[in-house]
Design a protein around this motif. Structure first.
Motif, PDB file in Angstrom:
ATOM      1  N   SER A  99       0.824  -1.209   0.000  1.00 50.40           N
ATOM      2  CA  SER A  99       0.000   0.000   0.000  1.00 50.40           C
ATOM      3  C   SER A  99       0.852   1.250   0.000  1.00 50.40           C
ATOM      4  CB  SER A  99      -0.923  -0.006   1.229  1.00 50.40           C
ATOM      5  OG  SER A  99      -1.759  -1.134   1.242  1.00 50.40           O
ATOM      6  N   VAL A 191      -4.732   4.244   4.987  1.00 47.69           N
ATOM      7  CA  VAL A 191      -4.185   2.888   4.905  1.00 47.69           C
ATOM      8  C   VAL A 191      -4.607   2.185   6.190  1.00 47.69           C
ATOM      9  CG1 VAL A 191      -2.087   1.498   4.785  1.00 47.69           C
ATOM     10  CG2 VAL A 191      -2.239   3.640   3.498  1.00 47.69           C
ATOM     11  N   PHE A 211      -6.676   2.085   1.042  1.00 47.18           N
ATOM     12  CA  PHE A 211      -5.997   0.787   1.088  1.00 47.18           C
ATOM     13  C   PHE A 211      -6.421   0.092   2.386  1.00 47.18           C
ATOM     14  CE2 PHE A 211      -3.243   3.761  -1.133  1.00 47.18           C
ATOM     15  CZ  PHE A 211      -2.882   3.076  -2.282  1.00 47.18           C
ATOM     16  N   LEU A 229      -5.495  -7.936   0.440  1.00 49.31           N
ATOM     17  CA  LEU A 229      -5.268  -6.507   0.242  1.00 49.31           C
ATOM     18  C   LEU A 229      -6.389  -5.978  -0.637  1.00 49.31           C
ATOM     19  CD1 LEU A 229      -3.589  -3.838   0.219  1.00 49.31           C
ATOM     20  CD2 LEU A 229      -2.371  -4.786  -1.764  1.00 49.31           C
ATOM     21  N   VAL A 231      -7.881  -2.510  -2.538  1.00 50.19           N
ATOM     22  CA  VAL A 231      -7.385  -1.228  -3.022  1.00 50.19           C
ATOM     23  C   VAL A 231      -8.502  -0.500  -3.758  1.00 50.19           C
ATOM     24  CG1 VAL A 231      -5.630  -0.072  -4.426  1.00 50.19           C
ATOM     25  CG2 VAL A 231      -5.075  -2.230  -3.272  1.00 50.19           C
ATOM     26  N   HIS A 235      -6.322   3.811  -7.091  1.00 48.37           N
ATOM     27  CA  HIS A 235      -4.936   3.505  -6.707  1.00 48.37           C
ATOM     28  C   HIS A 235      -4.418   2.212  -7.322  1.00 48.37           C
ATOM     29  CE1 HIS A 235      -5.248   6.672  -3.719  1.00 48.37           C
ATOM     30  NE2 HIS A 235      -6.277   6.076  -3.144  1.00 48.37           N
ATOM     31  N   ILE A 239      -0.193  -0.156  -7.853  1.00 47.68           N
ATOM     32  CA  ILE A 239       0.245  -1.299  -7.043  1.00 47.68           C
ATOM     33  C   ILE A 239       1.269  -2.103  -7.820  1.00 47.68           C
ATOM     34  CG2 ILE A 239      -0.467  -3.503  -6.049  1.00 47.68           C
ATOM     35  CD1 ILE A 239      -1.358  -1.325  -4.292  1.00 47.68           C
TER      36      ILE A 239
END
Length: 386
Positions: A99, A191, A211, A229, A231, A235, A239
């Motif tokens: 992230s 995050v 994130f 994860l 996202v 974004h 990654i």
């Protein structure tokens, strides 16, 4: 003082009963939040996948990327997530690094963290930009007080806020939907460390952070080393896998999931853990686990010198402060934890804090009321000589 309410039943009330787990019956496992425990049906799926991989490695590895995509879709359905917006990863620390690598930092940018953050996640932040640490008093009364404290620490240089969804040692909800919305309005990238969210919270992705990463192997009944994860769409193009792979050309999420000749069987079995949770009735499991942890905390709160800390009612973890001077350093906390485990066969988290540490209790369907009673009976002797 109100008499603690003793919860009814145990794993017996869930299909499969105590046989759902292969835990050592001599040990009181009151620390599910640290490593989780894999139910037997998921262990069996995992073992079958490993046998398949050993029987014909070529067939297994030549199809694993597509099978991961299918498993990812099954997980996404449980989380209410976009299958193209999540990826399997190994753990929360990996999620933090992926992230933060995707954030375009400029000179002068800073990262805000809290003193409740998980050590390796905070360390990942410190590698990317200067860090400002918000001190959150464990006794803050509610989520609004946490929110106000975090917002008050923002500066014009705050580019990113790295926040626990549920803090690991203190079991506090920090990244509430309202706080995430406030940070978004201020232009701060969020995050979120959701290590304890999947399986324990009904809506683990609430608030729509930029994130988010969370373990499936704690409260989601997946094999160890299984995490996700998530996202936000804006974004995803930034990654990048920590190590290049043959799937890089596909971008996120496939590029992140490919690890060459790795053991993917835990990820492929992970959806079965969430499927099992639903078969057991996830809401019923969460209510049981929260009630069990609450019972244990109420028992310990009757002991001299222990102070119950504020908590979220839905959480399956409860924390109390220990008397002043006990477990006030990591070494002392670790020593106390290991003495209790070695001498009493009780697994519980002791966490360090300046001035005096704390104790965290967890509830899971394999826990019985007498296990918490056993801890309450022996703990005073350990505190008197700590």
């Amino acid at each position: 003082m109100t008499e603690p309410i003793r919860p009814d039943g145990s794993a017996q009330e869930f299909p499969g009963g105590p046989a759902l787990f292969r835990l050592d019956p001599r040990v009181a496992h009151l620390n599910h939040g640290s490593y989780g425990a894999v139910p037997v049906p998921v262990q069996e799926v995992h073992a079958a996948l490993r046998a398949e991989a050993h029987a014909d490695p070529d067939a297994f590895f030549n199809t694993v990327a597509d099978r991961l995509a299918e498993a990812r879709s099954r997980v996404a359905a449980h989380l209410g997530a976009d299958p193209d917006g999540i990826a399997f990863i190994g753990n929360a620390t990996e999620g933090a690094n992926l992230s933060l690598d995707a954030v375009p930092f400029a000179d002068g940018d800073e990262i805000l963290v809290t003193d409740h953050g998980y050590g390796t996640v905070v360390a990942a932040a410190a590698r990317r930009a200067p860090v400002t640490t918000v001190s959150l008093d464990p006794h803050l009364p509610d989520e609004d007080a946490v929110r106000e404290t975090v917002l008050a620490a923002l500066t014009p240089r705050t580019r990113v806020a790295v926040l626990d969804h549920v803090s690991s040692p203190t079991a506090r909800i920090i990244a509430s939907p309202r706080l995430l919305a406030d940070l978004r309005e201020r232009g701060v990238t969020t995050v979120v460390d959701g290590a304890h969210a999947v399986g324990m919270l009904a809506d683990p992705l609430a608030g729509g952070p930029d994130f988010w990463f969370g373990n499936l192997h704690k409260w989601g009944y997946a094999p160890s080393g299984s995490a996700i994860l998530a996202v936000a769409p804006q974004h995803r193009h930034r990654i990048r896998a920590l190590v290049p792979s043959w799937e890089d050309q596909h971008g996120f999420p496939r590029s992140v999931e490919n690890r060459a000749t790795a053991d993917y069987t835990g990820w492929l079995a992970a959806p079965d853990g969430l499927d099992l949770l639903e078969r057991l009735d996830a809401a019923k499991v969460r209510a049981h686990n929260s009630a069990s942890a609450a019972y244990g905390a109420a028992l310990l709160a009757e002991l001299p010198g222990l102070t119950r800390l504020p908590h979220g009612e839905a959480l399956a973890m409860r924390t109390l402060r220990l008397p002043a001077g006990i477990a006030d350093t990591p070494d002392r906390a670790r020593a106390l934890r290991e003495r209790i485990a070695a001498e009493q066969g009780i697994r519980v988290l002791i966490w360090p804090w300046p001035g005096g540490g704390g104790i965290r209790l967890c509830g899971q369907i394999y826990n019985r009321p007498e296990e918490y009673e056993r801890l309450a009976a022996v703990l005073p002797a350990y505190l008197s000589r700590a």
